[in-house]
Design a protein around this motif. Structure first.
Motif, PDB file in Angstrom:
ATOM      1  N   GLU A 167      -7.958   4.099   1.018  1.00  0.00           N
ATOM      2  CA  GLU A 167      -8.373   3.967   2.488  1.00  0.00           C
ATOM      3  C   GLU A 167      -8.087   5.532   2.947  1.00  0.00           C
ATOM      4  N   ALA A 168      -7.303   6.433   2.326  1.00  0.00           N
ATOM      5  CA  ALA A 168      -7.478   7.837   2.524  1.00  0.00           C
ATOM      6  C   ALA A 168      -6.899   8.327   1.337  1.00  0.00           C
ATOM      7  N   HIS A 169      -7.666   9.555   1.125  1.00  0.00           N
ATOM      8  CA  HIS A 169      -7.714  10.313  -0.077  1.00  0.00           C
ATOM      9  C   HIS A 169      -6.319  11.188   0.163  1.00  0.00           C
ATOM     10  N   LEU A 170      -5.667  11.614  -0.818  1.00  0.00           N
ATOM     11  CA  LEU A 170      -4.373  12.379  -0.464  1.00  0.00           C
ATOM     12  C   LEU A 170      -4.679  13.788  -0.727  1.00  0.00           C
ATOM     13  N   VAL A 171      -4.885  14.643   0.261  1.00  0.00           N
ATOM     14  CA  VAL A 171      -5.059  16.260  -0.085  1.00  0.00           C
ATOM     15  C   VAL A 171      -3.769  16.900   0.270  1.00  0.00           C
ATOM     16  N   VAL A 172      -3.266  17.673  -0.832  1.00  0.00           N
ATOM     17  CA  VAL A 172      -2.295  18.611  -0.463  1.00  0.00           C
ATOM     18  C   VAL A 172      -2.782  19.788  -0.176  1.00  0.00           C
ATOM     19  N   TRP A 195      -6.633  10.101  -5.611  1.00  0.00           N
ATOM     20  CA  TRP A 195      -7.139   8.489  -4.921  1.00  0.00           C
ATOM     21  C   TRP A 195      -7.024   7.476  -5.944  1.00  0.00           C
ATOM     22  N   VAL A 254       4.912  12.309  -2.774  1.00  0.00           N
ATOM     23  CA  VAL A 254       4.192  11.676  -1.537  1.00  0.00           C
ATOM     24  C   VAL A 254       5.131  10.233  -1.216  1.00  0.00           C
ATOM     25  N   ARG A 291       3.714  18.357  -3.676  1.00  0.00           N
ATOM     26  CA  ARG A 291       4.126  17.486  -2.608  1.00  0.00           C
ATOM     27  C   ARG A 291       4.460  16.339  -3.338  1.00  0.00           C
ATOM     28  N   ASP A 295     -14.131   3.414  -4.941  1.00  0.00           N
ATOM     29  CA  ASP A 295     -12.402   3.850  -4.371  1.00  0.00           C
ATOM     30  C   ASP A 295     -12.028   2.821  -3.530  1.00  0.00           C
ATOM     31  N   LEU A 300      -0.499   3.118   3.828  1.00  0.00           N
ATOM     32  CA  LEU A 300       0.203   4.167   3.242  1.00  0.00           C
ATOM     33  C   LEU A 300       1.879   4.116   3.733  1.00  0.00           C
ATOM     34  N   GLU A 318       5.899   5.685   2.699  1.00  0.00           N
ATOM     35  CA  GLU A 318       6.522   6.991   2.349  1.00  0.00           C
ATOM     36  C   GLU A 318       7.602   6.699   1.419  1.00  0.00           C
TER      37      GLU A 318
END
Lengths: 178, 359
Positions: B291-296, B272, B304, B302, B288, B357, B359
């Protein structure tokens, strides 16, 4: 916290729910740099020296072959299926049960016990004793029985306690009498 | 899947406990136990249940035997075989085991770590004898260490790894390279502590591979060189986070679009972005802004792409120094992947906000 979970194949799945933003972990540090990692790598040789293990002079060649059951087996094939036995276990080939080097297509794989039961009419076993298996007794007494097996018309295998066993010395025994 | 063999001083019989119960679709597989004399004088084979215990049907001679537990299946494509386990038993055979531990509690087929993280290798050796009269093979065992790198991890490389896992490893390993060989001459347990991984390469943000440790009994007359045990560890590269759009120590009256590029986020990690007032201070809890944490939630790192922040003004509420940080929490702890310090000048205006977000 809101969380995006990365799942395999790169699909993103977003969850949104209300929560207060708070960090969970205790200590936060700066990520190591490439230079710092390189400096630690230069100390790696001392790991082995500190262990007390002796350095090899030159190089020891590794010559361990990867084992394979299929490569070290023969396939007994009969009208009711097939099974695997160690290469060299068959000392005589008969008419009812064939010996192949690869698995037959379309046939059913059976364990030894089922194969023996279903093909009893075409198979014979030549038992060896524990002492013959461990090399404490000679295999010479089997020679007469081996000669008889070759003339019997049955597929004959050496066995130990009812299970197929391969003894290369028997092959040498057969070669020596020729 | 582990088979255990107990050895008695009078090596006539051997107790066996075997298990191959992790096979998928167990009813399609048969399990076979093969016993080979170490001097090459004979091979014994029997079919066993997938799980069980019993005394070996064939005696173990003085020269010793090697046991193999195989699973075999006849599929449309032909015969398939899987070596479930193997063990060597003998009166005068040295024994050896290897175990690798890392700080990553991952419980997969093989342990894993990161290029900058250490790991421990514990080896245990028994059965060695001392004295110059004893044969060389009875006095020492060989510890062999080699390393194999994956081709450089790129976004495309990661995508190609999906689906090509073989027992926890990926198939696109470059040929292994010898790292070290040592002779172990004393019985007992020893730990080798590596502070960083040994995978060769020039870029810690893409270097990855597999390290393999093997213990061998040396050849002795008719008895060939024997593999006593093997342990592997999978090594992944460091994660990279790069902030663009803001210049470190720059002065801003309005905050431009900010991008955070992220690559090789470690398995089981959360990443984050946060901001806080003041100069950079590792460990400081900020606001923080992600808006959205990146959980692998995967077994491989990964890639991102980029997080895009189009309006961060709402977070910079005062003039003065501010810090923006990219944080990533992994099994090894929480780290700052990148940070930038800026100065907010007077005249900053608040506007509506969103972030997205991409890619």
């Amino acid at each position: 916290m809101n969380t995006v979970t990365l799942i395999p194949q790169g699909k993103f799945l977003a969850f949104s729910f209300l929560a207060s933003a708070s960090l969970m972990s205790a200590e936060i540090t700066k990520a190591a740099t490439g230079a710092e990692i390189e400096a630690q790598r230069r100390q790696l040789q001392s790991v082995y020296e500190d262990s007390g293990a002796a350095q090899v002079e030159g190089e020891v060649k590794i010559d361990v072959k990867k084992p394979s059951l299929l490569a070290s087996s023969e396939f007994l094939v009969g009208p009711h299926g097939f099974t695997l036995v160690p290469k060299g276990a068959v000392i005589a080939t008969g008419r009812a049960v064939a010996v192949e080097s690869v698995a037959p297509k379309g046939a059913k794989l059976l364990n030894w016990s089922d194969f023996l039961q279903r093909h009893r009419g075409g198979l014979r076993l030549l038992p060896v004793t524990d002492n013959q298996w461990t090399g404490k007794e000679s295999l010479d007494p089997l020679l007469t029985r081996i000669e008889a097996a070759e003339k019997s018309g049955y597929t004959t295998l050496t066995s130990l306690n009812g299970e197929p066993v391969s003894l290369p010395k028997i092959q040498k025994l057969l070669e020596s009498k020729e | 899947m582990k088979s255990f063999f107990s050895f008695s001083p009078a090596p006539l019989l051997c107790g066996l406990l075997f298990s191959a119960t992790n096979l998928a679709s167990a009813d399609l597989w048969m399990t076979s136990l093969v016993q080979k004399q170490l001097d090459g004088s004979g091979t014994f084979q029997t079919y066993v249940d997938a799980k069980g215990e019993g005394v070996s049907v064939a005696a173990v001679p003085e020269g010793g035997s090697e046991f193999f537990l195989w699973a075999i299946k006849y599929a449309d494509s032909g015969m398939e075989e899987t070596l479930v386990d193997s063990e060597v038993v003998g009166a005068y055979m040295p024994e050896g085991t290897l175990k690798i531990r890392t700080d990553d509690p991952y419980n997969g087929p093989i342990p894993r770590t990161r290029i900058d993280q250490g790991f421990k290798v514990r080896y245990t050796v028994d059965g060695l004898v001392s004295g110059n009269d004893a044969p060389e093979a009875a006095r020492q065992v060989l510890l062999d260490h080699d390393v194999a790198a994956y081709e450089p991890i790129t976004n495309e490389g990661l995508l190609s790894m999906i689906g090509s896992i073989v027992q926890g490893l990926f198939e696109n390993l470059l040929p292994a390279v010898d790292f070290d060989q040592r002779m172990i001459t004393k019985n007992g347990k020893k730990n080798l502590k590596f502070n960083v991984a040994n995978i060769p390469g020039n870029d810690v943000y893409s270097d990855a591979g597999v390290e393999t440790f093997r213990l061998y009994a040396l050849p002795d007359g008719q008895v060939a060189q024997m593999l006593l045990d093997e342990a592997q560890i999978q090594v992944w590269p460091m994660s990279k986070g790069t902030i663009t759009g803001l210049t470190d120590q720059g002065s801003y009256s309005s905050i431009p679009e900010v991008r955070v590029a992220l690559t090789n986020l470690y398995p089981d990690s959360t990443t984050w972005v946060q901001v806080y007032k003041g100069e950079s201070k590792p460990g400081k809890v900020g606001t923080d802004v992600t808006e959205a944490h990146l959980v692998v939630d995967d077994v491989i790192p990964r890639a991102v792409g980029e997080l895009v922040f189009r309006d961060l003004q709402q977070y910079f509420t005062d003039e003065g120094p501010w810090t923006l940080e990219v944080l990533s929490e992994t099994p090894f702890g929480t780290e700052i992947l990148d940070s930038v310090e800026i100065n907010i000048a007077s005249g900053l205006k608040l506007r509506g906000s969103f972030n997205s977000l991409s890619e």
